[in-house]
Motif scaffolding. Structure first.
Motif, PDB file in Angstrom:
ATOM      1  N   TYR A  66      -1.069  10.804  28.540  1.00  0.00           N
ATOM      2  CA  TYR A  66      -0.302  11.520  29.565  1.00  0.00           C
ATOM      3  C   TYR A  66       0.937  12.159  28.935  1.00  0.00           C
ATOM      4  O   TYR A  66       2.016  12.208  29.533  1.00  0.00           O
ATOM      5  N   SER A 212       3.028   7.925  33.844  1.00  0.00           N
ATOM      6  CA  SER A 212       1.606   8.212  33.999  1.00  0.00           C
ATOM      7  C   SER A 212       1.276   8.380  35.482  1.00  0.00           C
ATOM      8  O   SER A 212       1.941   7.806  36.348  1.00  0.00           O
ATOM      9  N   LEU A 213       0.237   9.137  35.749  1.00  0.00           N
ATOM     10  CA  LEU A 213      -0.237   9.302  37.117  1.00  0.00           C
ATOM     11  C   LEU A 213      -1.401   8.370  37.425  1.00  0.00           C
ATOM     12  O   LEU A 213      -1.932   8.398  38.532  1.00  0.00           O
ATOM     13  N   GLN A 214      -1.782   7.541  36.445  1.00  0.00           N
ATOM     14  CA  GLN A 214      -2.902   6.613  36.642  1.00  0.00           C
ATOM     15  C   GLN A 214      -2.384   5.183  36.705  1.00  0.00           C
ATOM     16  O   GLN A 214      -1.646   4.743  35.809  1.00  0.00           O
ATOM     17  N   GLU A 215      -2.790   4.460  37.728  1.00  0.00           N
ATOM     18  CA  GLU A 215      -2.223   3.136  37.989  1.00  0.00           C
ATOM     19  C   GLU A 215      -2.669   2.072  36.991  1.00  0.00           C
ATOM     20  O   GLU A 215      -2.121   0.969  36.992  1.00  0.00           O
ATOM     21  N   ASN A 216      -3.616   2.372  36.125  1.00  0.00           N
ATOM     22  CA  ASN A 216      -4.033   1.408  35.105  1.00  0.00           C
ATOM     23  C   ASN A 216      -3.181   1.480  33.838  1.00  0.00           C
ATOM     24  O   ASN A 216      -3.457   0.759  32.878  1.00  0.00           O
ATOM     25  N   ASP A 217      -2.175   2.332  33.838  1.00  0.00           N
ATOM     26  CA  ASP A 217      -1.264   2.446  32.704  1.00  0.00           C
ATOM     27  C   ASP A 217       0.040   1.719  33.021  1.00  0.00           C
ATOM     28  O   ASP A 217       0.507   1.726  34.171  1.00  0.00           O
ATOM     29  N   TYR A 220       2.736   3.753  34.754  1.00  0.00           N
ATOM     30  CA  TYR A 220       2.454   4.323  36.070  1.00  0.00           C
ATOM     31  C   TYR A 220       3.772   4.457  36.824  1.00  0.00           C
ATOM     32  O   TYR A 220       4.660   3.621  36.705  1.00  0.00           O
ATOM     33  N   SER A 231      -2.106  -0.157  28.074  1.00  0.00           N
ATOM     34  CA  SER A 231      -3.411   0.493  27.988  1.00  0.00           C
ATOM     35  C   SER A 231      -3.523   1.342  26.725  1.00  0.00           C
ATOM     36  O   SER A 231      -2.524   1.664  26.066  1.00  0.00           O
ATOM     37  N   ARG A 233      -4.234   4.406  26.791  1.00  0.00           N
ATOM     38  CA  ARG A 233      -3.563   5.667  27.123  1.00  0.00           C
ATOM     39  C   ARG A 233      -2.059   5.563  26.875  1.00  0.00           C
ATOM     40  O   ARG A 233      -1.429   6.529  26.442  1.00  0.00           O
TER      41      ARG A 233
END
Length: 256
Positions: A66, A212-217, A220, A231, A233
């Motif tokens: 990201y 990040s825009l993804q909650e698994n990072d 986030y 993660s 990422r």
């Protein structure tokens, strides 16, 4: 939200104070480029050697990053060039005390230590015993609530209380432009929530100045109900940041 990012500028040279403040004002007004004279007064943008753990990092197959969400500062990307990164964090005066307040303090310390150990796999860090020696300071405090006045209504705009926050300061030492990170993590969080906040804020402290825009990072942009591990990422983004040019860690041009 975890935090509101801030920047303070603390420089030893009066001339350079004016330079940095001017840059700060340019940033606020969203200037697309630095004034040439100002730019020539600052260390040139250059890349540092990639730290060994990040140089050895391989994500196969590549899971993405990201990096497009990362905000460079007026000094470039907020990365460290000297290792190990020195970290200071609050500890209880008497950790063996059995009082409930000390037990909670020890749980806070344990969560912070775990987050440092996890990030240490990618960037070398070491604990120091005095805050003035540290590159990153982690405080067991509630971040302040910044009350602002709405320019349209004239009423106070009181934001929601934050549980953690990171900010940075610039300073000059040995003619080099350097920075320091200060992280505040609330003492009111559970141990799991403290670990989650410490991972997140330390990610900012190491250079991931964005979300990040993804909650698994870990980075986030908002808190989640469970504790998210670092993660691939996150590390891909960190590695890409450390491949970028910065003015930090480089010397000012000319005589002083």
């Amino acid at each position: 939200m975890y935090k509101e990012k801030k920047a303070k500028f603390r420089l030893k040279s009066v001339v350079k104070i004016l330079v940095i403040i001017s840059l700060f004002l340019l940033t606020i007004t969203q200037s697309s480029a630095l004034d040439k004279d100002l730019e020539e007064s600052l260390p040139p943008l250059q890349t540092h050697p990639l730290p060994t753990p990040l140089n050895q990092w391989q994500d196969q197959p590549y899971s993405g990053d990201y990096f497009d969400q990362i905000e460079p500062s007026v000094a470039g990307y907020l990365l460290w060039s000297e290792f190990p990164i020195k970290i200071y964090f609050d500890r209880p005066d008497n950790p063996s005390d059995t009082a409930a307040t000390t037990r909670r303090f020890n749980q806070w310390v344990s969560a912070v230590e775990t987050s440092i150990s996890e990030w240490n796999s990618y960037l070398p860090m070491t604990e120091v015993d005095r805050a003035e020696l540290a590159d990153i300071i982690i405080e067991r405090n509630d971040p302040p609530i910044d009350v602002q006045v709405d320019p349209e209504t004239g009423q106070l705009d009181i934001p929601r209380a934050r549980t953690a926050q990171a900010r940075y300061e610039f300073y000059i030492e040995n003619n080099q432009l350097l920075h320091k990170m200060v992280i505040q993590i609330s003492p009111r969080l559970s141990q799991v929530a403290t670990l989650s906040a410490a991972r997140h804020e330390l990610g900012h402290g190491l250079g991931i100045w964005g979300h990040s825009l993804q909650e698994n990072d870990v980075l986030y942009f908002s808190q989640v109900s469970s504790s998210i591990p670092i993660s691939s990422r996150d590390i891909n983004t960190l590695k890409k940041i450390y491949e970028q040019p910065t003015r930090l860690g480089w010397s000012f041009p000319g005589d002083n």
